[in-house]
Design a protein around this motif. Sequence first.
Motif: not given
Lengths: 411, 93
Positions: A90-119
């Motif tokens: 649901k994250i939005d980026i307003q190109p006139h005001f916000d940085p044009l990308f953001q990074l998120n790390l999601i850690y899972f119990e099963q020794d897994q990670t997801i890097l989610l790049f939103i731009w």
Amino acid sequence: MLLDKHHRQHGLQGNIGRFAVEVKGRLDACQLEQIINNDPIFCWLHSLRLKKQWPLQLPQWIQVQSSDPIFINIFEASQQDSCIPKELFKIDIQPHFDPLFQLNLIYFEQDQTILLFIWSHILMDSQGAEILVRHLGDAIGDKPIQLLASKNTKLSITEQLKQTRKTRNFIFFEKKSIFISFLERLDSRRINYYHSLCFTETETEQIIANCRRAGARFGRSPFLLAACMHSFSDLLKRKGRTNTALWVPVPQNNRKKGACGPLVGNHLSFLFYRLFPQHLETMQKTVDVIQQQMIDQMRKDIPASFSIMMDLLLRLPLWLYGEIVKSPTKGALASFFFSDTGKTLEDFNVFCGLPVSNAVHYPPNSSHPGFTIIFMNFQQRLQVIIAYTETAVNKEDISWFESSLRKNLFG
Amino acid sequence: MIATVSPSAIAEYICFFIRNNLVAGGIEVTPATPLEQLGLDSFSLIEIILFVERQYHLQLSDEALTQENIFSSETLANYIYQHLYEYKQTRAD
């Protein structure tokens, strides 16, 4: 920019793309933040904002100074979670005001990670995002990154107008006018959903063999598109709508294959497919028609002319530009969106020294038409993401579409 | 143009076009390299066909563009050579 506005007009977030990289093990957030904050490419891209312009002025980036470091958002998934938290879609980026990308790390119990790049797609297309993320994870080897495209030779205004007229004639008036069977246009439920289909290596091989059997001579894309056209047309029938013609613009990556750039900007050409019910009698026939339309358009240089037309229209006020682009489809932009990113992720095995277990593009979606299908390979496996809004279809429709698509792909 | 070029010269010319226009520097392109292995998409494959058509002033028929003929630069060159040869024969007759 037009898509960004189009999405917002329909109550959705802007033209926002997402690229998820799943690794076995825990990615070190501090180490990643350090890499990003010491990387001139990340720092420069993070400082860009879209400048507010007057009509007839070309869109421009401005650089904003900030002493704040770039940070990564961290999420700990609960035990029952096996996928990306919904709020990240649901994250939005307003190109006139916000940085044009953001990074998120999601850690899972099963020794897994997801890097989610939103731009924001205004900054770069999905291939650009892929290159940038792989650069972050030291996953493109020693290849140098090309940040920007070299400047094209400027055509005279007369030549630009000539090319524009050619494309306009092709899109708007050639032979028959375009009739599109729309999915529902307005509804209060304007949320994007994603549905994924993953094929095994054996299934992928089977699909590729079926491509050849159906007469696909120029790679797999015409076959994949044909399968989607059939399933979509049947979906329209299921929903009690008459399919008079399907209109699907398909993006083509203009970068040289194997190249790490250009990173910034959208480096896409478009081919347009207009299929009438008689073209959908058999898969073989549909593949033939798609290939013929592809060759005809390239002989006439339509993709290049379309890019010239788009560049020329950039100077127009956005509302007028929007009216022109949407007029053949009466506001929908397409019957549905289709894209095949190809095998760019085939050699994506390691990210920050950890084995990559999956990589997925989540395309932006719009409520009108509200249906996007994207094919991609991860390593040797084909996968599909269907993005949809409930304005267009519901979960039952999607599971029906999935089984229809499987049937068409496997023959 | 009815060139007296050899199939290998045509194949090299196609490779030259691919190296310069379609793939990144450093990627090896030989006449025998399968085009699919280069990661070329449908768009690029048709660009190669159109380059050949412009270069040799011919229009390849739909039937000519088989999977076998466009498998590699070499197979495409062989087909073009054959096509040019046949054309030359027709003109001579």
